[in-house]
Design an enzyme around this catalytic site. Structure first.
Site, PDB file in Angstrom:
ATOM      1  N   ASP A  46       0.808  -1.207   0.000  1.00 34.14           N
ATOM      2  CA  ASP A  46       0.000   0.000   0.000  1.00 34.14           C
ATOM      3  C   ASP A  46       0.849   1.269   0.000  1.00 34.14           C
ATOM      4  OD1 ASP A  46      -2.223  -1.568  -0.020  1.00 34.14           O
ATOM      5  OD2 ASP A  46      -2.807  -1.180   2.052  1.00 34.14           O
ATOM      6  N   GLY A  47       1.975   1.230   0.708  1.00 33.29           N
ATOM      7  CA  GLY A  47       2.864   2.390   0.729  1.00 33.29           C
ATOM      8  C   GLY A  47       3.364   2.735  -0.656  1.00 33.29           C
ATOM      9  N   ALA A 154     -10.633   7.096   1.421  1.00 28.23           N
ATOM     10  CA  ALA A 154      -9.647   6.086   1.029  1.00 28.23           C
ATOM     11  C   ALA A 154      -8.689   5.776   2.160  1.00 28.23           C
ATOM     12  CB  ALA A 154      -8.876   6.552  -0.205  1.00 28.23           C
ATOM     13  N   THR A 157      -9.395   3.461   6.271  1.00 24.39           N
ATOM     14  CA  THR A 157      -9.079   2.101   6.714  1.00 24.39           C
ATOM     15  C   THR A 157      -7.607   1.951   7.083  1.00 24.39           C
ATOM     16  OG1 THR A 157      -8.688   1.419   4.422  1.00 24.39           O
ATOM     17  CG2 THR A 157     -10.897   1.095   5.299  1.00 24.39           C
ATOM     18  N   ALA A 158      -6.844   3.040   7.077  1.00 25.60           N
ATOM     19  CA  ALA A 158      -5.410   2.983   7.377  1.00 25.60           C
ATOM     20  C   ALA A 158      -5.172   3.441   8.820  1.00 25.60           C
ATOM     21  CB  ALA A 158      -4.641   3.818   6.356  1.00 25.60           C
ATOM     22  N   ASN A 160      -6.247   5.931  10.426  1.00 27.93           N
ATOM     23  CA  ASN A 160      -7.498   6.328  11.061  1.00 27.93           C
ATOM     24  C   ASN A 160      -8.195   5.160  11.749  1.00 27.93           C
ATOM     25  OD1 ASN A 160     -10.032   8.126  11.292  1.00 27.93           O
ATOM     26  ND2 ASN A 160     -10.774   6.422  10.047  1.00 27.93           N
ATOM     27  N   LEU A 161      -8.246   4.011  11.085  1.00 29.09           N
ATOM     28  CA  LEU A 161      -8.894   2.846  11.674  1.00 29.09           C
ATOM     29  C   LEU A 161      -8.117   2.345  12.887  1.00 29.09           C
ATOM     30  CD1 LEU A 161     -11.139   0.740  11.578  1.00 29.09           C
ATOM     31  CD2 LEU A 161      -9.771  -0.558   9.937  1.00 29.09           C
ATOM     32  N   SER A 162      -6.788   2.371  12.804  1.00 35.71           N
ATOM     33  CA  SER A 162      -5.962   1.955  13.945  1.00 35.71           C
ATOM     34  C   SER A 162      -6.165   2.868  15.145  1.00 35.71           C
ATOM     35  CB  SER A 162      -4.486   1.944  13.541  1.00 35.71           C
ATOM     36  OG  SER A 162      -4.248   1.000  12.520  1.00 35.71           O
TER      37      SER A 162
END
Length: 257
Positions: A46-47, A154, A157-158, A160-162
């Site tokens: 993803d990075g 987008a 889920t990165a 922010n979700l953590s």
């Protein structure tokens, strides 16, 4: 009359498995310079997908990613057969980045774009203290925390979700404002904002409690003020295999334990 196959540019992260996959795909399908490509095929995690999108901000060429990294939420499964057919049949996910404008203690102003999120993070052992305004109105006089972030759908889920922020569907036209380890007010869990909202952070006690601002991979240290807004005029396109759309992945993530 059949359309000609898309011209692809194959790029890869530095991981050995990504580089090896790049050589195999170029042998099978060829590769043109990115400036001449209809689609960029990105091999990595993803990075690397974010890096590829940033590198093509001026051209805004659609990017089809295949996972050759550690995290692949933004990537398709790696398969060598039928690549051009998969690209032609792929669905499109259009995303709009955030613009970060940051001012430092030294009086310097810097700007950057974030596809996932803009984060403010404490630089030392001491917590950060932030004042948060939305559309020119102060909404939180003082947030004591490890940091705070504004995430795109987008990017929801990165990081922010953590940080226990909400997952946002891609077409929701919303932004997530999420605290990172909030101490006071301890029960504040953040807010969902219109995608048109302009968020501003003022760093309190900046000399004693330094804060850095990060837009994806761009970090600016010792900031005193940061403004964040969506750039609706910039549209970036990711391609996902038929039946495995980005919207479906986001929905599935919300039912994953």
């Amino acid at each position: 009359m059949n359309s000609p196959p898309p011209r692809i540019a194959v790029c890869a992260s530095e991981r050995p498995e990504a580089q090896a996959a790049r050589e195999r795909l170029i042998g099978l399908y060829g590769s043109v310079p990115e400036a001449e490509a209809d689609v960029i095929v990105a091999l990595g995690g993803d990075g690397f997908m974010l890096e590829t999108l940033h590198a093509n901000l001026s051209r805004r060429t659609p990017v089809y990613g295949m996972n050759r990294g550690s995290v692949g939420f933004l990537m398709n499964d790696y398969e060598e057969d039928g690549l051009l057919e998969r690209i032609v049949a792929a669905g499109r996910a259009v995303i709009h980045p955030l613009q970060m404008d940051a001012w430092t203690e030294a009086g310097q102003a810097q700007s950057g774009l974030a596809i996932n999120e803009v984060s403010l993070l404490r630089q030392t052992r001491q917590s950060a203290k932030l004042k948060i305004s939305v559309d020119g109105k102060v909404r939180l006089e003082e947030l004591t925390c490890d940091g705070c972030l504004v995430a795109t759908p987008a990017g929801s889920t990165a990081y922010n979700l953590s940080a226990h922020g909400p997952i946002i569907p891609l077409d929701a036209r919303m932004l997530a404002l999420t605290p990172i380890s909030a101490f006071r007010p301890r029960r504040w869990r953040g807010a969902l904002l219109s995608h048109r909202a302009k968020v501003e952070f003022a760093v309190l006690e900046a000399d004693k409690r330094p804060v850095s601002a990060v837009a994806d991979s761009l970090e600016i240290r010792r900031v005193v003020r940061v403004a964040v807004k969506e750039r609706r005029d910039i549209a970036l396109t990711m391609l996902f295999d038929a039946g495995r759309s980005f919207e479906e992945r986001v929905l599935t993530e919300q039912f994953t334990a």
